[in-house]
Enzyme design. Structure first.
Site, mmCIF file in Angstrom:
data_model
loop_
_atom_site.group_PDB
_atom_site.id
_atom_site.type_symbol
_atom_site.label_atom_id
_atom_site.label_comp_id
_atom_site.label_asym_id
_atom_site.label_seq_id
_atom_site.Cartn_x
_atom_site.Cartn_y
_atom_site.Cartn_z
ATOM 1 N N SER A 275 0.746 -1.160 0.042
ATOM 2 C CA SER A 275 -0.014 -0.014 0.025
ATOM 3 C C SER A 275 0.867 1.418 -0.132
ATOM 4 C CB SER A 275 -0.953 -0.298 1.129
ATOM 5 O OG SER A 275 -2.083 1.237 1.053
ATOM 6 N N ASP A 367 -9.046 -4.265 -6.742
ATOM 7 C CA ASP A 367 -8.502 -3.338 -5.527
ATOM 8 C C ASP A 367 -9.555 -2.064 -5.426
ATOM 9 O OD1 ASP A 367 -7.349 -1.492 -3.923
ATOM 10 O OD2 ASP A 367 -5.242 -2.473 -4.429
ATOM 11 N N HIS A 402 -7.357 -5.297 -2.338
ATOM 12 C CA HIS A 402 -6.167 -4.668 -1.715
ATOM 13 C C HIS A 402 -5.094 -5.522 -0.740
ATOM 14 C CE1 HIS A 402 -3.867 -0.866 -1.442
ATOM 15 N NE2 HIS A 402 -3.878 -0.945 -0.111
#
Length: 466
Positions: A275, A367, A402
């Site tokens: 991330s 995502d 994600h």
């Protein structure tokens, strides 16, 4: 009395079976016949190994059932936050009264089909739990304890109110025996170092998580369990009212602390980010003259953020774009549009054409938190133009979200999240569907380890001998 003694004997036998580390071949289980119909039947549940790393598969076998008997296999875990998580699959025993999970298909439950690890990756909060939970290990010095049980019939609820036919307690560890855990606080760096057993020196990995902040250790502990000195680095606060004004120098110092450790092979250091941690990873690989990683791994991230700015300035930039964020019908926040369209201005994204080391990018095509698919397409194009596309490997997974974590970690489609820029608590939509996401985690972890081994361990001189 005879039936009670028989069950006691069967349970003792099961304990002997599961206490041994090695698995029995499937054909041996198939050859174990159930008792004759004149004998009382007490099912025997075996889970091998009962103690293992979290990324190791286990083998679950139930014997001494009636032929074609319907049973439910159920897993139960109490998290460190005292929440309960469960998964279950519906099975039918064969003509010998046996269920072998790695061969037999679940007919229903939280997963279906032949799924040896379905009882882990499909874990979910039990009915009535708090909303927005995410299962994460904080104390890597203790195991994740999972109870595996078998129930009569095909059940879907109220497991705690029914008697089990058999239960085995298993332990799942992030930390292998002999791995050292060392707190790091020197030179203003906050993190944890994990060192594999043995004389070393070892290749090393600087491990960074994302915008949730705090010190997250479990992936670094698992990397050390696979032979890499690893540092879990904290660079964002978990509870403070605003993001710390951290610049590139903080990450370069952390890199040097890791690189100069006596157990580290100084020219074999990688950087891994997830991330927002990928933004830091891209920046270091492209611009740093201090940190020269041998290779980099970027999971579920983007190269889009202001260049040569502190983290606080980067989050201020993101906050200005938050008008593009959406909220769905379930009040889940969707961030993926915030950085779209991918900017063309050079000061708003990392010049990945400058990267000179092998780069592995892992993304999920569903995502919903960040525009990772579009970012990766732009990265590929930029590297193609710059002539370094040959350094890039992309793993892209359909219907994965994600939060691509180590294998068998439960898929979390949405969870509570506290934003760094205004400390608001929201329900963040991460995306993904459970089974494809589980596949992405298992496949990508295996390939991440192979990537690190190839670029960090290849041609490594023999370790020093004691």
């Amino acid at each position: 009395m005879i039936f009670r003694n028989y069950c006691i004997l069967a349970k003792k036998t099961a304990r002997v079976f599961v206490s041994r580390r090695h698995q029995l071949p499937i054909q041996i289980w198939r050859s174990l016949r159930r008792p004759s119909s004149s004998m009382a039947v007490c099912p025997v549940l075996s889970v091998r190994p009962i103690r293992a790393l979290v990324d190791e598969k286990f083998q679950i076998v139930v014997t001494n059932l009636h032929p074609k008997q319907e049973v439910t296999l159920h897993s139960l875990h109490q998290s460190e936050d005292n929440d309960y998580w469960e998964a279950f699959g519906h099975y039918i025993s064969d003509a010998d009264g046996t269920v072998i999970v790695m061969e037999d298909a679940s007919k229903g439950g939280t997963y279906v089909g032949i799924e040896p690890m379905g009882l882990l990756w499909s874990l979910r909060p039990v009915p009535g739990s708090r909303d927005g939970l995410r299962l994460r290990k904080r104390d890597v010095l203790s195991p994740m304890v999972v109870n595996i049980s078998v129930y009569k019939g095909h059940m879907t609820q109220e497991f705690s109110e029914k008697d089990t036919l058999a239960t085995v307690v298993t332990e799942r560890w992030y930390l292998a025996p002999g791995v050292q855990r060392v707190d790091i606080g020197d030179r203003g760096i906050k993190g944890t170092l994990f060192i594999p057993p043995g004389p070393g020196p070892f290749p090393a990995v600087l491990d960074m998580w994302g915008g949730g902040g705090g010190l997250v250790e479990y992936r670094a502990a698992l990397l050390a369990s696979h032979g890499f000195v690893s540092m879990a680095l904290e660079y964002l606060p978990a509870f403070e009212q605003r993001a710390v004004d951290v610049d590139t120098g903080y990450f370069e110092t952390a890199y040097k602390v890791l690189q100069t450790h006596p157990q580290v092979s100084e020219d074999r250091v990688a950087v891994l980010g997830l991330s927002f941690g990928t933004s830091v990873t891209f920046t270091m690989a492209a611009y740093s003259k201090v940190a020269q990683p041998r290779c980099c791994v970027c999971i579920s991230g983007s190269h889009v953020h202001p260049v040569n700015k502190s983290l606080f300035e980067a989050f201020q930039y993101i906050m200005k774009k938050m008008t593009k964020a959406r909220i769905d019908e379930n009040n889940h926040v969707i961030w993926r549009d915030v950085i779209l369209p991918i900017p063309t201005e050079p000061d708003l994204k990392v010049d990945v054409g400058r990267i000179k080391c092998p780069l592995l990018i892992v993304i999920g095509q569903d995502d919903q938190s960040w525009a990772t698919v579009e970012s990766t397409e732009d990265i590929e194009q930029m590297m193609e133009w710059a002539g370094n596309r040959h350094l890039l490997t992309v793993l892209s997974y359909p219907d994965a979200g994600h939060l691509i974590e180590p294998p068998y970690t439960p898929h979390i489609r949405f969870s509570n999240f506290v934003t760094q820029f205004n400390r608001m608590k929201v329900l963040m939509l991460w995306g993904g569907r459970t089974k494809p996401h589980a596949h992405a985690q298992e496949d990508s972890w295996e390939k991440i380890l192979l990537f690190l081994q190839k670029h960090l361990y290849q041609d490594l001189p023999p370790a020093a001998k004691l």
